[in-house]
Design a protein around this motif. Structure first.
Motif, PDB file in Angstrom:
ATOM      1  N   ALA A  83       3.221   0.102  -3.893  1.00 32.44           N
ATOM      2  CA  ALA A  83       3.796  -0.579  -2.623  1.00 32.44           C
ATOM      3  C   ALA A  83       3.569  -2.083  -2.819  1.00 32.44           C
ATOM      4  CB  ALA A  83       3.278  -0.040  -1.471  1.00 32.44           C
ATOM      5  N   LYS A  84       4.432  -2.915  -2.916  1.00 33.56           N
ATOM      6  CA  LYS A  84       4.320  -4.393  -2.952  1.00 33.56           C
ATOM      7  C   LYS A  84       3.228  -5.054  -1.665  1.00 33.56           C
ATOM      8  CE  LYS A  84       8.506  -5.581  -2.802  1.00 33.56           C
ATOM      9  NZ  LYS A  84       9.895  -6.419  -2.994  1.00 33.56           N
ATOM     10  N   GLY A  85       2.566  -5.938  -2.155  1.00 31.20           N
ATOM     11  CA  GLY A  85       1.801  -6.565  -1.031  1.00 31.20           C
ATOM     12  C   GLY A  85       0.519  -6.323  -1.125  1.00 31.20           C
ATOM     13  N   ARG A  86      -0.043  -6.051   0.095  1.00 28.16           N
ATOM     14  CA  ARG A  86      -1.596  -5.792   0.092  1.00 28.16           C
ATOM     15  C   ARG A  86      -1.938  -4.469  -0.498  1.00 28.16           C
ATOM     16  NH1 ARG A  86      -3.896  -6.296   5.971  1.00 28.16           N
ATOM     17  NH2 ARG A  86      -3.473  -8.445   5.609  1.00 28.16           N
ATOM     18  N   VAL A  87      -1.281  -3.606  -0.573  1.00 25.55           N
ATOM     19  CA  VAL A  87      -1.351  -2.300  -1.300  1.00 25.55           C
ATOM     20  C   VAL A  87      -1.817  -2.502  -2.876  1.00 25.55           C
ATOM     21  CG1 VAL A  87      -0.612  -0.106  -2.033  1.00 25.55           C
ATOM     22  CG2 VAL A  87      -0.475  -0.762   0.510  1.00 25.55           C
ATOM     23  N   GLU A  88      -0.794  -3.240  -3.271  1.00 27.57           N
ATOM     24  CA  GLU A  88      -0.901  -3.600  -4.843  1.00 27.57           C
ATOM     25  C   GLU A  88      -2.108  -4.453  -5.052  1.00 27.57           C
ATOM     26  OE1 GLU A  88      -0.561  -6.441  -7.812  1.00 27.57           O
ATOM     27  OE2 GLU A  88       0.648  -7.071  -6.100  1.00 27.57           O
ATOM     28  N   GLN A  89      -2.182  -5.339  -4.271  1.00 26.97           N
ATOM     29  CA  GLN A  89      -3.534  -6.241  -4.379  1.00 26.97           C
ATOM     30  C   GLN A  89      -4.660  -5.602  -4.329  1.00 26.97           C
ATOM     31  OE1 GLN A  89      -2.514  -9.617  -1.605  1.00 26.97           O
ATOM     32  NE2 GLN A  89      -0.650  -9.914  -2.469  1.00 26.97           N
ATOM     33  N   ASP A  90      -5.030  -4.761  -3.258  1.00 33.00           N
ATOM     34  CA  ASP A  90      -6.125  -4.264  -2.971  1.00 33.00           C
ATOM     35  C   ASP A  90      -6.503  -3.001  -3.997  1.00 33.00           C
ATOM     36  OD1 ASP A  90      -6.447  -5.647  -0.751  1.00 33.00           O
ATOM     37  OD2 ASP A  90      -5.905  -4.038   0.455  1.00 33.00           O
ATOM     38  N   VAL A  91      -5.682  -2.538  -4.804  1.00 33.63           N
ATOM     39  CA  VAL A  91      -5.905  -1.315  -5.464  1.00 33.63           C
ATOM     40  C   VAL A  91      -5.919  -1.744  -6.830  1.00 33.63           C
ATOM     41  CG1 VAL A  91      -4.797   0.478  -4.196  1.00 33.63           C
ATOM     42  CG2 VAL A  91      -3.514  -0.465  -5.775  1.00 33.63           C
ATOM     43  N   ARG A  92      -5.806  -2.933  -7.251  1.00 26.23           N
ATOM     44  CA  ARG A  92      -5.522  -3.471  -8.840  1.00 26.23           C
ATOM     45  C   ARG A  92      -6.991  -3.486  -9.286  1.00 26.23           C
ATOM     46  NH1 ARG A  92      -3.553  -9.160  -9.471  1.00 26.23           N
ATOM     47  NH2 ARG A  92      -2.458  -8.530  -7.772  1.00 26.23           N
ATOM     48  N   PRO A  93      -8.020  -3.816  -8.521  1.00 29.58           N
ATOM     49  CA  PRO A  93      -9.441  -3.833  -8.917  1.00 29.58           C
ATOM     50  C   PRO A  93      -9.823  -2.536  -9.331  1.00 29.58           C
ATOM     51  CG  PRO A  93      -9.271  -5.317  -7.298  1.00 29.58           C
ATOM     52  CD  PRO A  93      -7.848  -4.720  -7.252  1.00 29.58           C
ATOM     53  N   LEU A  94      -9.658  -1.584  -8.388  1.00 27.79           N
ATOM     54  CA  LEU A  94      -9.935  -0.068  -8.671  1.00 27.79           C
ATOM     55  C   LEU A  94      -9.356   0.462 -10.038  1.00 27.79           C
ATOM     56  CD1 LEU A  94      -9.489   1.614  -5.198  1.00 27.79           C
ATOM     57  CD2 LEU A  94     -11.785   1.454  -6.770  1.00 27.79           C
TER      58      LEU A  94
END
Length: 538
Positions: free
Chosen positions: A332-343
């Motif tokens: 999912a574009k946006g905040r979801v992608e940004q938040d899970v990238r480090p994980l």
């Protein structure tokens, strides 16, 4: 009226493709006739009572001229059981075969087809395990005849999870929830339930992922349970037979499998084609479905072959297949992608291509192990369930409103929020005969009020739901909040907390077998990363 339009989920078949399908069907007919199987044909339309084991939403319902409830058959075994009961042909071992279409309800606008052609065999009256061997031999012989080169046999049993859970002192509710979490491969829920079972065995620590090599490793340690040992001894017989007669066919196990049909009572055999990400055949033992005139049950074993899978395999260019097709992650574009990238990065997934996305939507990692597709949140599940994606990462608020045809494996603990019931501070629900509820989430809201035993009128809104109570359109809302600030600014109060929201890690069912080593490794790493600190595994 547009006379060119087809019903949703249906299709025309024509020309060379139809000829190929007819050739496949004729080959099946010739082989089974020569092997002495007796053909049986049942009608497309059956009495609704024949399929009373099916959930209502999974079948097409019809009415005849007398108002009798009918269905389009979603299954061919149950009509044959009905035929056998009516004709009392179960006194000796009977070998039947069928070839026909079945019909399944599909999700609206999903792009799926609701009609599928199956060819199958039913071995009626054979109690011994020779029936399982014969059924598997028949299916593998068809795979070989049709040139399908990468079949993987997956063995499971309808009794297995219950037999293992019987070893623990559990109340019925916990037992049921644990079984559901295992079958749905829901790691997050399984971990929560596992803490309620003292001395939970280490070999089942990752039970929802106990398939493939993980399943085979755990299997050996579970043989101490007599009933389980008997099941696994039969699996060894099937594996030995397959290795002797079809040495190129891989055999594995699934200790966490859900029964494909509610009437199965024992061994379940499925033939998976990794390069297609789909099943070629499946079936199992059903010893309590049929009975004689004296009510004595009749043992039976059945297997079904998917004709469309055979056709799909024949029509593809095998020379173009890559030995290392990337695992496709739909984000999912946006905040979801940004938040899970480090994980994902900590779990060993190269996400560097996402660091500077610009206007791109598709990204391949340098080693070609992963491909990322960025889409709107509402489209993640569609890409996943249509076979375009293998993994989907999206908020549970989006998941709650869509049909689930995949595994909801893990709560990633990012994007946390909650669903709430909110209204103006003078809200007095007990004085309103039928509440009007505004929401973007009608499916979730409907379930919430159903559980509360309340009849409400739902109003679906796409914009600012908070306006509902303010303008008088609705008495209250069900919506998502993170900080509660928007509610306060609009003079709304929280009256109940409906449930948590977070980003979830989804996996397409076929992909979990197709990429089992890579995906189970990533899932375990992610589970450790999001687990409470005291539960982190070394």
């Amino acid at each position: 009226m547009n006379k060119k339009m087809l019903a949703a989920g249906s299709r025309d078949q024509y020309g060379e493709t139809l000829k190929e399908k007819q050739e496949i069907e004729q080959t099946i007919i010739n082989v089974l006739n020569n092997q002495g199987y007796i053909p049986v044909s049942t009608p497309l339309i059956e009495q609704e009572s024949v399929f009373d084991q099916y959930q209502e939403k999974k079948v097409f319902h019809l009415f005849d001229h007398m108002g009798e409830k009918l269905v389009l058959r979603p299954d061919l075994t149950l009509p044959i059981a009905r035929f056998l009961a009516a004709n009392q042909t179960t006194s000796t071992v009977t070998r039947l075969y069928y070839l026909g279409d079945v019909f399944h309800q599909i999700v609206n606008l999903s792009g799926d087809y609701n009609q599928e052609t199956q060819a199958g065999i039913e071995i009626i009256g054979e109690q011994s395990f020779e029936a399982e061997i014969e059924a598997l031999e028949t299916m593998l012989a068809f795979a070989q005849r049709f040139g399908i080169v990468d079949v993987q046999v997956v063995l499971s049993d309808a009794r297995l999870i219950d037999l293992i859970l019987e070893q623990f002192d559990l109340d019925d509710q916990i037992r049921s929830e644990m079984k559901q979490a295992i079958e749905e491969k829901n790691i997050s829920r399984f971990e929560q339930l596992k803490t309620q079972i003292p001395d939970f065995p280490a070999e089942l620590a990752d039970w929802p992922l106990a398939f493939g090599e993980n399943g085979e490793s755990a299997m050996e340690k579970l043989r101490r349970i007599p009933a389980v040992k008997e099941i696994m001894d039969d699996w060894v017989r099937l594996a030995d037979y397959t290795h002797r007669h079809y040495p190129d066919v891989a055999v594995t196990v699934d200790l966490a499998a859900v029964s494909p049909q509610p009437y199965y009572t024992g061994t379940i055999i499925r033939g998976f084609v990794p390069s297609l990400g789909d099943y070629l055949f499946s079936g199992g033992r059903y010893d309590r479905l049929l009975s004689k005139a004296d009510q004595e049950t009749v043992p039976a074993m059945g297997m079904a072959l998917k004709v469309e899978t055979v056709l799909a395999d024949r029509q593809r260019d095998l020379s173009s297949l890559s030995a290392q097709d990337p695992i496709v992650v739909v984000l999912a574009k946006g905040r979801v992608e940004q938040d899970v990238r480090p994980l994902l990065k900590k779990a060993g997934v190269d996400t560097s291509q996402l660091d500077n996305p610009a206007r791109k939507l598709v990204f391949d990692t340098a080693d070609n192990r992963y491909r990322f597709i960025l889409v709107k949140a509402n489209d993640v599940v569609k890409y996943l369930d249509q076979g375009i994606g293998d993994v989907g990462i999206v908020g549970s608020d989006t998941i709650a409103e869509q049909e689930q045809n995949h595994y909801d494996v893990l709560d990633l603990q990012t994007g946390k929020a909650e669903f709430v019931l909110a209204a103006c501070e003078d809200f007095e629900p007990e004085k309103i005969s039928r509440l009007r509820i505004a929401t973007k989430y009608p499916k979730l809201a409907s379930q919430y009020f159903h559980d509360q035993g309340e009849d409400v009128e739902l109003i679906k809104l796409e914009g600012s739901v908070e306006l509902g109570p303010i303008t008088g359109l609705a008495d209250a809302i069900i919506d998502i909040t993170q900080t509660g600030r928007t509610l306060v600014e609009n003079h709304l109060q929280i009256f109940d907390r409906v449930g948590p929201v977070a980003t979830h890690f989804l996996v397409r069912k076929g992909s979990l077998l197709q990429y089992q080593d890579e995906l189970t490794t990533v899932i375990k790493r992610l589970a450790n990363l999001v687990a409470p600190k005291e539960e982190v595994k070394e």
